[in-house]
Design an enzyme around this catalytic site. Structure first.
Site, short mmCIF file in Angstrom:
data_model
loop_
_atom_site.label_atom_id
_atom_site.label_comp_id
_atom_site.label_asym_id
_atom_site.label_seq_id
_atom_site.Cartn_x
_atom_site.Cartn_y
_atom_site.Cartn_z
N SER A 239 0.84 -1.19 0.00
CA SER A 239 0.00 0.00 0.00
C SER A 239 0.89 1.26 0.00
O SER A 239 1.73 1.41 -0.89
CB SER A 239 -0.95 -0.07 1.20
OG SER A 239 -2.06 0.76 1.03
N ASP A 457 -8.58 -4.54 -6.18
CA ASP A 457 -8.11 -3.76 -5.03
C ASP A 457 -8.90 -2.46 -4.90
O ASP A 457 -8.95 -1.66 -5.84
CB ASP A 457 -6.63 -3.44 -5.20
CG ASP A 457 -5.97 -3.01 -3.90
OD1 ASP A 457 -6.54 -2.13 -3.22
OD2 ASP A 457 -4.89 -3.52 -3.58
N HIS A 487 -7.44 -5.85 -0.73
CA HIS A 487 -6.30 -4.93 -0.77
C HIS A 487 -5.01 -5.73 -0.65
O HIS A 487 -4.69 -6.26 0.41
CB HIS A 487 -6.43 -3.93 0.37
CG HIS A 487 -5.44 -2.81 0.31
ND1 HIS A 487 -5.03 -2.22 -0.85
CD2 HIS A 487 -4.78 -2.15 1.31
CE1 HIS A 487 -4.17 -1.25 -0.58
NE2 HIS A 487 -3.99 -1.21 0.73
#
Length: 518
Positions: A239, A457, A487
């Site tokens: 991320s 995602d 995610h």
């Protein structure tokens, strides 16, 4: 004001919580006659970090690894985990000035054929690597024989002078602020709360507030690499951690070893562009969720948007005396979309809210906001905001946000209004200027860097993986695609993804660019 966008730190740990010049192919951090770097001593012949000339008090420091301690937000991990503090310059332009401490955690490689340290950042910005690493270790168990697993709390996070801008009472009071204002009075309250948050941060954070940028942390990482005794930085970023990895690769391309970037932030998007990307990503995930539940996505989206509109006018009371507001409800909807395993909890919470029961959506929002049963809130979102507002130069006005709303609402009737208004509120009247519109991640001369995109995602849409690879440069960025949900990709149930990543990290062999795992 609550933030649920910007590659939120929930990425790498939500699934656990709810059920993210040469190529170092054989670097080991060892030389004949030297120790293996595990005790914090420098490996023989290792050059000092690139960038400013650093005093020996930093470059020659030895890490005092000891038993990890319990923190207010997590218990002591026990086992073979050890913790230490790394000194770094507060201001990298003045490396001989004041220092600040970074909290590190490590579990040493269990086998004899050690490659080196593998440093993790789990996202945020603002997520604690010290807290997350022990729980994530099971996901990367295949790597533990050959790598020391290492993570850290970046400056301003957790045990590294963690930022707390407001106390629990003030945080809960801000839950009543309408983050999709409908009247001039609500707009004034929205902006007043936003400006007040920045002022609170300046008061509690002081000089540190101007020195928590992603670039600062990338420089910290290279000093960390040096003190750990590694010739190359082997790195796993998830991320926001992918942006951090890209910035590191740009600053220190010759020090990059094996680098994996999973759930990739689009480095070509500015602050408004990220909000648009996430509007699209969360709506895409919501559509997939609704299809899985046998509901037409358009009708299901309209149903959820109607629920939120009703809560805007009449929040649902909770037995605790709190209320499920529109903003708290949308945060509760966002959280389960981070992991497909959590979709059933979203179904249950929506059904309960539609029947007048606020408890389940409120509980999901509390998990996201790190609120425990006693009413104590964690600080991830505080650090996230201070770091991202220092990174981002863009400061949209309320008028600009208002004009952009139709575009956001077309992208998503559920998430668009919140993300559109948030572009104006997030860094409104911020006490510190932002540094750039988009981060520089070009890394000519670096070895192949693996970027992984997941087509489902929500927080970091799939397109970011290719854009990151392109920005890293020709012969550097390598894209692996997973046709999945949630995610992040690694450790999410794809043997194809996991074996591809493991082969790269353990053998130094990247996949062909464009490989697809379905």
């Amino acid at each position: 004001m609550h933030r649920f966008l910007r590659w939120a730190a929930a990425g790498a740990t939500t699934a656990v919580l709810l059920t993210g010049c040469t190529g170092g192919a054989t670097d080991s951090g060892r030389e004949s006659g030297d120790d293996d770097g595990r005790n914090g001593t420098r490996t023989g012949g290792l050059a000092p970090p690139s960038g400013p000339v650093l005093p020996s008090s930093l470059t020659a420091q030895e890490l005092d690894w000891g038993e990890c301690q319990e923190t207010p937000d997590s218990p002591a991990p026990g086992g073979d985990w050890r913790c230490a503090t790394l000194k770094v310059p507060l201001d990298w332009a003045q490396p001989e000035g004041r220092t600040t401490g970074l909290s590190l955690i490590r579990s040493e490689a269990r086998g004899d054929d050690r490659i080196g340290s593998l440093v993790f950042n789990f996202g945020g910005p603002g997520g604690s690597g010290v807290s997350a690493m022990p729980s994530y270790a099971a996901v990367v168990s295949s790597l533990r024989d050959r790598y020391d697993l290492v993570s850290f709390d970046p400056r301003g996070v957790g045990g590294s002078e963690g930022i707390r801008c407001r106390d629990d009472k003030a945080i809960q009071a801000a839950e009543a602020v309408d983050i999709t204002p409908d009247t001039p009075a609500e707009e004034r309250a929205f902006l007043a709360d936003a400006a007040g948050f920045g002022q609170d941060c300046a008061r509690t954070t002081g000089e540190l507030m101007a020195h928590v940028s992603t670039t600062d942390t990338a420089r910290d990482m290279d000093l960390m690499r040096h003190v750990l005794g590694d010739d190359k930085m082997h790195y796993f970023g998830i991320s926001y951690g992918t942006e951090l990895g890209g910035v590191y690769a740009h600053l220190f391309p010759g020090n990059v070893g094996r680098m994996v970037l999973d759930a990739v932030v689009d480095p070509t998007a500015d602050a408004v562009g990220h909000a648009e990307n996430q509007t699209m990503g969360f709506q895409r995930a919501l559509n997939d969720y609704l299809k899985s539940a046998g509901e037409d996505p358009e009708r299901g989206t309209a149903r959820i948007a109607a629920l939120l509109e009703g809560l805007d006018a009449d929040p649902l009371p909770a037995t605790s005396g709190r209320e499920l507001t529109q903003s708290m409800a949308v945060i509760g909807i966002v959280l389960p979309l981070y992991s497909k395993d959590s979709w059933p909890s979203l179904t249950s919470a929506l059904e309960a809210a539609e029947s007048g029961d606020s408890s389940e959506l409120l509980a999901l929002a509390d998990i996201y906001n790190e609120r425990d049963a006693s009413g104590h809130y964690g600080t991830t979102t505080h650090a996230q905001r201070v770091i991202s507002c220092l990174d981002d130069r863009q400061r949209p006005t309320l008028d600009e946000a208002r004009r952009s709303l139709p575009r956001f609402e077309r992208l998503s009737p559920v998430f668009g209004p919140f993300l559109g208004w948030d572009t104006a509120g997030w860094c409104h009247d911020w006490p510190v200027d932002g540094l750039h519109d988009t981060p520089e991640v070009s890394a000519p001369g670096a070895p192949p860097i693996l970027t992984i995109g997941n087509t489902g995602d929500p927080a970091t849409p799939y397109e970011g993986a290719r854009r990151m690879a392109d920005e890293l440069g020709e012969d550097v960025g390598v894209v692996l695609t997973w046709k999945g949900e949630g995610h992040g990709a690694y450790g999410s149930g794809s043997d194809c993804v996991d074996s591809t990543v493991d082969t790269y990290l353990l053998e130094g062999t990247p996949p062909r660019d464009g490989k697809v795992c379905s």
